[in-house]
Write a protein that holds these residues in place. Structure first.
Motif, PDB file in Angstrom:
ATOM      1  N   ARG A 183       0.823  -1.216   0.000  1.00 58.70           N
ATOM      2  CA  ARG A 183       0.000   0.000   0.000  1.00 58.70           C
ATOM      3  C   ARG A 183       0.858   1.269   0.000  1.00 58.70           C
ATOM      4  NH1 ARG A 183      -3.089  -2.758  -2.200  1.00 58.70           N
ATOM      5  NH2 ARG A 183      -4.912  -3.690  -1.220  1.00 58.70           N
ATOM      6  N   ALA A 184       1.990   1.277   0.667  1.00 55.25           N
ATOM      7  CA  ALA A 184       2.877   2.452   0.650  1.00 55.25           C
ATOM      8  C   ALA A 184       3.382   2.708  -0.769  1.00 55.25           C
ATOM      9  CB  ALA A 184       4.036   2.265   1.613  1.00 55.25           C
ATOM     10  N   ARG A 185       3.698   1.646  -1.483  1.00 56.75           N
ATOM     11  CA  ARG A 185       4.158   1.782  -2.874  1.00 56.75           C
ATOM     12  C   ARG A 185       3.021   2.324  -3.750  1.00 56.75           C
ATOM     13  NH1 ARG A 185       4.883  -3.202  -4.107  1.00 56.75           N
ATOM     14  NH2 ARG A 185       6.919  -3.309  -3.133  1.00 56.75           N
ATOM     15  N   GLN A 186       1.840   1.745  -3.621  1.00 47.24           N
ATOM     16  CA  GLN A 186       0.708   2.154  -4.452  1.00 47.24           C
ATOM     17  C   GLN A 186       0.245   3.572  -4.136  1.00 47.24           C
ATOM     18  OE1 GLN A 186      -2.101  -0.888  -3.392  1.00 47.24           O
ATOM     19  NE2 GLN A 186      -1.493  -2.226  -5.092  1.00 47.24           N
ATOM     20  N   ARG A 187       0.204   3.917  -2.879  1.00 54.17           N
ATOM     21  CA  ARG A 187      -0.427   5.164  -2.466  1.00 54.17           C
ATOM     22  C   ARG A 187       0.518   6.346  -2.321  1.00 54.17           C
ATOM     23  NH1 ARG A 187      -4.372   1.942   1.742  1.00 54.17           N
ATOM     24  NH2 ARG A 187      -5.862   1.322   0.133  1.00 54.17           N
ATOM     25  N   TYR A 188       1.817   6.072  -2.102  1.00 51.10           N
ATOM     26  CA  TYR A 188       2.779   7.155  -1.882  1.00 51.10           C
ATOM     27  C   TYR A 188       4.010   7.058  -2.779  1.00 51.10           C
ATOM     28  CZ  TYR A 188       0.140   8.212   2.352  1.00 51.10           C
ATOM     29  OH  TYR A 188      -0.862   8.543   3.246  1.00 51.10           O
ATOM     30  N   GLY A 189       4.144   5.950  -3.517  1.00 49.47           N
ATOM     31  CA  GLY A 189       5.338   5.756  -4.337  1.00 49.47           C
ATOM     32  C   GLY A 189       6.572   5.457  -3.505  1.00 49.47           C
ATOM     33  N   LEU A 190       6.388   4.973  -2.281  1.00 46.58           N
ATOM     34  CA  LEU A 190       7.506   4.663  -1.384  1.00 46.58           C
ATOM     35  C   LEU A 190       7.829   3.175  -1.428  1.00 46.58           C
ATOM     36  CD1 LEU A 190       6.613   6.638   1.865  1.00 46.58           C
ATOM     37  CD2 LEU A 190       8.362   7.203   0.185  1.00 46.58           C
ATOM     38  N   GLU A 191       9.103   2.864  -1.437  1.00 48.51           N
ATOM     39  CA  GLU A 191       9.569   1.472  -1.369  1.00 48.51           C
ATOM     40  C   GLU A 191      10.014   1.194   0.063  1.00 48.51           C
ATOM     41  OE1 GLU A 191       9.334  -0.869  -3.621  1.00 48.51           O
ATOM     42  OE2 GLU A 191       8.571   0.471  -5.168  1.00 48.51           O
ATOM     43  N   LEU A 192       9.066   0.811   0.906  1.00 54.36           N
ATOM     44  CA  LEU A 192       9.388   0.514   2.301  1.00 54.36           C
ATOM     45  C   LEU A 192       9.946  -0.898   2.425  1.00 54.36           C
ATOM     46  CD1 LEU A 192       6.296   1.929   4.241  1.00 54.36           C
ATOM     47  CD2 LEU A 192       8.445   3.061   3.680  1.00 54.36           C
ATOM     48  N   THR A 193      10.676  -1.110   3.505  1.00 53.58           N
ATOM     49  CA  THR A 193      11.208  -2.433   3.834  1.00 53.58           C
ATOM     50  C   THR A 193      10.611  -2.864   5.179  1.00 53.58           C
ATOM     51  OG1 THR A 193      13.064  -1.531   5.088  1.00 53.58           O
ATOM     52  CG2 THR A 193      13.410  -1.854   2.711  1.00 53.58           C
ATOM     53  N   GLY A 194      10.872  -4.094   5.550  1.00 50.52           N
ATOM     54  CA  GLY A 194      10.461  -4.561   6.868  1.00 50.52           C
ATOM     55  C   GLY A 194      11.088  -3.723   7.966  1.00 50.52           C
ATOM     56  N   ALA A 195      12.328  -3.295   7.753  1.00 47.33           N
ATOM     57  CA  ALA A 195      13.007  -2.438   8.733  1.00 47.33           C
ATOM     58  C   ALA A 195      12.296  -1.093   8.861  1.00 47.33           C
ATOM     59  CB  ALA A 195      14.471  -2.235   8.339  1.00 47.33           C
ATOM     60  N   ASP A 196      11.775  -0.576   7.747  1.00 51.42           N
ATOM     61  CA  ASP A 196      11.016   0.676   7.804  1.00 51.42           C
ATOM     62  C   ASP A 196       9.751   0.503   8.636  1.00 51.42           C
ATOM     63  OD1 ASP A 196      12.743   2.226   6.134  1.00 51.42           O
ATOM     64  OD2 ASP A 196      11.821   1.314   4.363  1.00 51.42           O
ATOM     65  N   LEU A 197       9.065  -0.620   8.453  1.00 53.42           N
ATOM     66  CA  LEU A 197       7.858  -0.880   9.244  1.00 53.42           C
ATOM     67  C   LEU A 197       8.207  -0.999  10.723  1.00 53.42           C
ATOM     68  CD1 LEU A 197       5.881  -3.426   7.043  1.00 53.42           C
ATOM     69  CD2 LEU A 197       5.658  -0.936   7.129  1.00 53.42           C
ATOM     70  N   ASP A 198       9.347  -1.631  11.023  1.00 54.35           N
ATOM     71  CA  ASP A 198       9.804  -1.732  12.417  1.00 54.35           C
ATOM     72  C   ASP A 198      10.088  -0.354  12.998  1.00 54.35           C
ATOM     73  OD1 ASP A 198       9.617  -4.491  12.254  1.00 54.35           O
ATOM     74  OD2 ASP A 198      11.781  -4.786  11.974  1.00 54.35           O
ATOM     75  N   ARG A 199      10.682   0.529  12.188  1.00 49.42           N
ATOM     76  CA  ARG A 199      10.989   1.889  12.653  1.00 49.42           C
ATOM     77  C   ARG A 199       9.708   2.670  12.898  1.00 49.42           C
ATOM     78  NH1 ARG A 199      10.793   6.621  11.054  1.00 49.42           N
ATOM     79  NH2 ARG A 199      10.490   6.146   8.863  1.00 49.42           N
ATOM     80  N   ILE A 200       8.710   2.511  12.010  1.00 52.68           N
ATOM     81  CA  ILE A 200       7.425   3.180  12.209  1.00 52.68           C
ATOM     82  C   ILE A 200       6.800   2.707  13.518  1.00 52.68           C
ATOM     83  CG2 ILE A 200       5.059   3.373  11.340  1.00 52.68           C
ATOM     84  CD1 ILE A 200       6.302   3.271   8.482  1.00 52.68           C
ATOM     85  N   THR A 201       6.829   1.398  13.744  1.00 49.15           N
ATOM     86  CA  THR A 201       6.292   0.824  14.982  1.00 49.15           C
ATOM     87  C   THR A 201       7.008   1.407  16.204  1.00 49.15           C
ATOM     88  OG1 THR A 201       5.656  -1.210  13.861  1.00 49.15           O
ATOM     89  CG2 THR A 201       5.925  -1.333  16.234  1.00 49.15           C
ATOM     90  N   ALA A 202       8.328   1.499  16.128  1.00 48.93           N
ATOM     91  CA  ALA A 202       9.116   2.048  17.239  1.00 48.93           C
ATOM     92  C   ALA A 202       8.805   3.528  17.451  1.00 48.93           C
ATOM     93  CB  ALA A 202      10.608   1.848  16.976  1.00 48.93           C
ATOM     94  N   ASP A 203       8.655   4.279  16.356  1.00 46.02           N
ATOM     95  CA  ASP A 203       8.326   5.702  16.472  1.00 46.02           C
ATOM     96  C   ASP A 203       6.969   5.898  17.144  1.00 46.02           C
ATOM     97  OD1 ASP A 203      10.708   6.397  15.280  1.00 46.02           O
ATOM     98  OD2 ASP A 203       9.818   7.036  13.373  1.00 46.02           O
ATOM     99  N   VAL A 204       5.996   5.072  16.766  1.00 44.52           N
ATOM    100  CA  VAL A 204       4.671   5.166  17.392  1.00 44.52           C
ATOM    101  C   VAL A 204       4.780   4.862  18.888  1.00 44.52           C
ATOM    102  CG1 VAL A 204       2.397   4.066  17.500  1.00 44.52           C
ATOM    103  CG2 VAL A 204       3.363   4.710  15.277  1.00 44.52           C
ATOM    104  N   ALA A 205       5.491   3.792  19.228  1.00 40.45           N
ATOM    105  CA  ALA A 205       5.646   3.400  20.634  1.00 40.45           C
ATOM    106  C   ALA A 205       6.365   4.480  21.446  1.00 40.45           C
ATOM    107  CB  ALA A 205       6.392   2.077  20.732  1.00 40.45           C
ATOM    108  N   ALA A 206       7.297   5.192  20.809  1.00 41.36           N
ATOM    109  CA  ALA A 206       8.078   6.218  21.503  1.00 41.36           C
ATOM    110  C   ALA A 206       7.396   7.590  21.494  1.00 41.36           C
ATOM    111  CB  ALA A 206       9.464   6.331  20.856  1.00 41.36           C
ATOM    112  N   GLY A 207       6.207   7.661  20.896  1.00 42.23           N
ATOM    113  CA  GLY A 207       5.508   8.938  20.853  1.00 42.23           C
ATOM    114  C   GLY A 207       6.043   9.901  19.818  1.00 42.23           C
ATOM    115  N   LYS A 208       6.747   9.380  18.805  1.00 36.13           N
ATOM    116  CA  LYS A 208       7.328  10.224  17.761  1.00 36.13           C
ATOM    117  C   LYS A 208       6.441  10.325  16.525  1.00 36.13           C
ATOM    118  CE  LYS A 208      12.075   9.217  19.065  1.00 36.13           C
ATOM    119  NZ  LYS A 208      13.347   8.638  18.614  1.00 36.13           N
TER     120      LYS A 208
END
Length: 77
Positions: A9-34
């Motif tokens: 969905r990130a590729r289709q909707r934003y043209g972004l090539e995310l990786t599993g590590a990117d998803l992990d970073r997003i998860t960590a940012d949410v958990a850290a209040g970022k």
């Protein structure tokens, strides 16, 4: 192994090539209040605005903490 839904969905909707590590970073940012908490849904999933590089996107995070999907940009009228 199939590609995670959020990456597709990130590729289709934003043209972004995310990786599993990117998803992990997003998860960590949410958990850290970022991230910017936008809403909590009836199923307890949450919508957060997060930055990936210079792109702001809306990620849906499951109660367990992993990114479920990436929502489309809202169209301006």
């Amino acid at each position: 192994m199939p590609e995670p839904h959020a990456i597709t969905r990130a590729r289709q909707r934003y043209g972004l090539e995310l990786t599993g590590a990117d998803l992990d970073r997003i998860t960590a940012d949410v958990a850290a209040g970022k991230s910017l908490h936008l809403s909590t849904q009836p199923d307890s999933s949450q919508r957060h605005a997060v930055l990936v590089g210079k792109t702001a996107l809306i990620a849906v995070v499951a109660p367990g903490g992993h990114v479920i999907t990436v929502l489309p940009r809202k169209r301006r009228k």
